[in-house]
Write an enzyme that holds these catalytic residues in place. Sequence first.
Site, PDB file in Angstrom:
ATOM      1  N   GLU A 147      -6.277  -0.901  -7.637  1.00 35.06           N
ATOM      2  CA  GLU A 147      -5.390   0.045  -8.320  1.00 35.06           C
ATOM      3  C   GLU A 147      -4.273  -0.772  -8.974  1.00 35.06           C
ATOM      4  OE1 GLU A 147      -5.256   4.230  -5.977  1.00 35.06           O
ATOM      5  OE2 GLU A 147      -4.481   2.565  -4.819  1.00 35.06           O
TER       6      GLU A 147
ATOM      7  N   SER B 159       0.826  -1.211   0.000  1.00 38.66           N
ATOM      8  CA  SER B 159       0.000   0.000   0.000  1.00 38.66           C
ATOM      9  C   SER B 159       0.855   1.254   0.000  1.00 38.66           C
ATOM     10  CB  SER B 159      -0.964   0.048   1.196  1.00 38.66           C
ATOM     11  OG  SER B 159      -0.662  -0.875   2.165  1.00 38.66           O
TER      12      SER B 159
ATOM     13  N   ASN C 124      -5.455   6.265  -1.430  1.00 35.28           N
ATOM     14  CA  ASN C 124      -5.021   6.664  -0.089  1.00 35.28           C
ATOM     15  C   ASN C 124      -4.773   8.169   0.009  1.00 35.28           C
ATOM     16  OD1 ASN C 124      -5.287   4.467   1.552  1.00 35.28           O
ATOM     17  ND2 ASN C 124      -3.308   3.587   0.996  1.00 35.28           N
TER      18      ASN C 124
ATOM     19  N   HIS D 145      -3.102  -3.084  -6.054  1.00 38.44           N
ATOM     20  CA  HIS D 145      -3.464  -2.640  -4.699  1.00 38.44           C
ATOM     21  C   HIS D 145      -4.952  -2.899  -4.480  1.00 38.44           C
ATOM     22  CE1 HIS D 145      -3.908   0.807  -1.600  1.00 38.44           C
ATOM     23  NE2 HIS D 145      -3.483  -0.285  -1.001  1.00 38.44           N
TER      24      HIS D 145
HETATM   25  N1  LIG Z   1      -4.814  -4.452   5.670  1.00 38.60           N
HETATM   26  C1  LIG Z   1      -5.257  -3.636   4.704  1.00 38.60           C
HETATM   27  O1  LIG Z   1      -6.336  -3.026   4.803  1.00 38.60           O
HETATM   28  C2  LIG Z   1      -4.456  -3.494   3.429  1.00 38.60           C
HETATM   29  C3  LIG Z   1      -5.042  -2.851   2.323  1.00 38.60           C
HETATM   30  C4  LIG Z   1      -4.321  -2.781   1.120  1.00 38.60           C
HETATM   31  C5  LIG Z   1      -3.039  -3.304   1.066  1.00 38.60           C
HETATM   32  N2  LIG Z   1      -2.484  -3.897   2.175  1.00 38.60           N
HETATM   33  C6  LIG Z   1      -1.139  -4.462   2.058  1.00 38.60           C
HETATM   34  O2  LIG Z   1      -1.256  -5.883   1.924  1.00 38.60           O
HETATM   35  C7  LIG Z   1      -0.074  -6.508   2.476  1.00 38.60           C
HETATM   36  C8  LIG Z   1      -0.487  -7.550   3.493  1.00 38.60           C
HETATM   37  O3  LIG Z   1      -1.234  -6.929   4.507  1.00 38.60           O
HETATM   38  P1  LIG Z   1      -2.134  -7.764   5.530  1.00 38.60           P
HETATM   39  O4  LIG Z   1      -2.959  -6.760   6.263  1.00 38.60           O
HETATM   40  O5  LIG Z   1      -2.781  -8.890   4.830  1.00 38.60           O
HETATM   41  O6  LIG Z   1      -0.992  -8.328   6.501  1.00 38.60           O
HETATM   42  P2  LIG Z   1      -1.078  -9.562   7.535  1.00 38.60           P
HETATM   43  O7  LIG Z   1      -0.113  -9.222   8.612  1.00 38.60           O
HETATM   44  O8  LIG Z   1      -2.501  -9.862   7.881  1.00 38.60           O
HETATM   45  O9  LIG Z   1      -0.528 -10.801   6.683  1.00 38.60           O
HETATM   46  C9  LIG Z   1       0.777 -10.928   6.230  1.00 38.60           C
HETATM   47  C10 LIG Z   1       1.050 -12.418   6.101  1.00 38.60           C
HETATM   48  O10 LIG Z   1       2.281 -12.595   5.393  1.00 38.60           O
HETATM   49  C11 LIG Z   1       2.937 -13.706   5.964  1.00 38.60           C
HETATM   50  N3  LIG Z   1       4.358 -13.667   5.596  1.00 38.60           N
HETATM   51  C12 LIG Z   1       5.312 -12.824   6.050  1.00 38.60           C
HETATM   52  N4  LIG Z   1       6.495 -13.093   5.457  1.00 38.60           N
HETATM   53  C13 LIG Z   1       6.259 -14.119   4.586  1.00 38.60           C
HETATM   54  C14 LIG Z   1       7.079 -14.852   3.685  1.00 38.60           C
HETATM   55  N5  LIG Z   1       8.373 -14.584   3.567  1.00 38.60           N
HETATM   56  N6  LIG Z   1       6.516 -15.843   2.959  1.00 38.60           N
HETATM   57  C15 LIG Z   1       5.198 -16.126   3.087  1.00 38.60           C
HETATM   58  N7  LIG Z   1       4.378 -15.472   3.930  1.00 38.60           N
HETATM   59  C16 LIG Z   1       4.909 -14.485   4.673  1.00 38.60           C
HETATM   60  C17 LIG Z   1       2.683 -13.585   7.454  1.00 38.60           C
HETATM   61  O11 LIG Z   1       2.916 -14.819   8.134  1.00 38.60           O
HETATM   62  C18 LIG Z   1       1.207 -13.141   7.445  1.00 38.60           C
HETATM   63  O12 LIG Z   1       0.329 -14.256   7.495  1.00 38.60           O
HETATM   64  C19 LIG Z   1       0.769  -5.375   3.054  1.00 38.60           C
HETATM   65  O13 LIG Z   1       1.714  -4.984   2.088  1.00 38.60           O
HETATM   66  C20 LIG Z   1      -0.244  -4.262   3.275  1.00 38.60           C
HETATM   67  O14 LIG Z   1       0.331  -2.971   3.252  1.00 38.60           O
HETATM   68  C21 LIG Z   1      -3.174  -4.017   3.348  1.00 38.60           C
END
Ligand SMILES: NC(=O)c1ccc[n+]([C@@H]2O[C@H](COP(=O)([O-])OP(=O)(O)OC[C@H]3O[C@@H](n4cnc5c(N)ncnc54)[C@H](O)[C@@H]3O)[C@@H](O)[C@H]2O)c1
Length: 281
Positions: free
Chosen positions: A151, A116, A189, A139
């Site tokens: 996006e 993000s 955002n 995104h």
């Molecule tokens: N939460 C939101 O609303 C949102 C919205 C848009 C984008 N994002 C982006 O999406 C991405 C994920 O966010 P999230 O909220 O799902 O995070 P999260 O913490 O819920 O999940 C991340 C997952 O990745 C896993 N992980 C970490 N390193 C890893 C690896 N090397 N190999 C495999 N798995 C691995 C972790 O164990 C975890 O289960 C981030 O980049 C975040 O910025 C989040």
Amino acid sequence: MKAAVVGAGLMGTEIALVFALAGHDVLLTDLSEEALDRAMARLGSLIEKGISRQAYAANTAREALTLIRPTTKIVELADRDLVTEAVFESLDAKAGVLKALDDLCAPHCILASNTSTLPISTLAASLRPGRRPLFLGTHYFSPVSRMQLVEIIPGFATDRATVEQVAAWLEGVGKQPVEIKDVAGFAVNRMLHALLIEAVRLVEEGVATPADLDTACRLGLGHPIGPFAMMDVVTSDLCLQVQDILHDAYGERFRPPALLKQRVAAGLGGGKGRPGWTRNG
Ligand SMILES: NC(=O)c1ccc[n+]([C@@H]2O[C@H](COP(=O)([O-])OP(=O)(O)OC[C@H]3O[C@@H](n4cnc5c(N)ncnc54)[C@H](O)[C@@H]3O)[C@@H](O)[C@H]2O)c1
């Protein structure tokens, strides 16, 4: 099309579901079996609760779950056509995953990041030059199974053909892609945080209460959720992190309000079980 998602967290799990609901074979990977078990259990309850009431029949949704194969072995992704990275928002973590994918995925495989806040062209630097035309940002918005927008962010080296292919796949799974330049905060955002910052300033100035401002946005602007209720869902802590990045990139107009900083420092950032703007925890 064979898809995969790396990172079975909040976002990755539902991204996998969206592709499976459209009939694609999906591999979902994470670091541990426990994380994958949690992800599959969450999808099961999501389907029972809500998705079945939307565009998909419950049976189809249940069948979709069988198209998602969880695995901790990233090498199994070697035959995929599209791999979406959705691990923690950390440049090191994402660069490590992208480099590993670059090494093991087929030469035609498109890699997408769900970052993000990290610039797509910075992430592209962790790939070999030959893969960069096949890399871009996708995104998604939370909750992914309900939010239609994605996006699409091409980096400096992304091929047009890659953008068009990914847009076609996304439309095929029921998403609406919009193409956005690789700038800090992308587009959504930037618009969202301009609103959130102004909403907090209105509270700082004593113009109105958070509850009334939420009502104003819902009933006056047609927003499905008010800014304060939204901050409590995504957490004020995350909002502050994003605003710090936008402030760095664009200066004064994105300066995080003092009240937001104070509330985050005081542990009033919302999220599961914590007090926020609209509730006491
Ligand atoms: N939460 C939101 O609303 C949102 C919205 C848009 C984008 N994002 C982006 O999406 C991405 C994920 O966010 P999230 O909220 O799902 O995070 P999260 O913490 O819920 O999940 C991340 C997952 O990745 C896993 N992980 C970490 N390193 C890893 C690896 N090397 N190999 C495999 N798995 C691995 C972790 O164990 C975890 O289960 C981030 O980049 C975040 O910025 C989040």
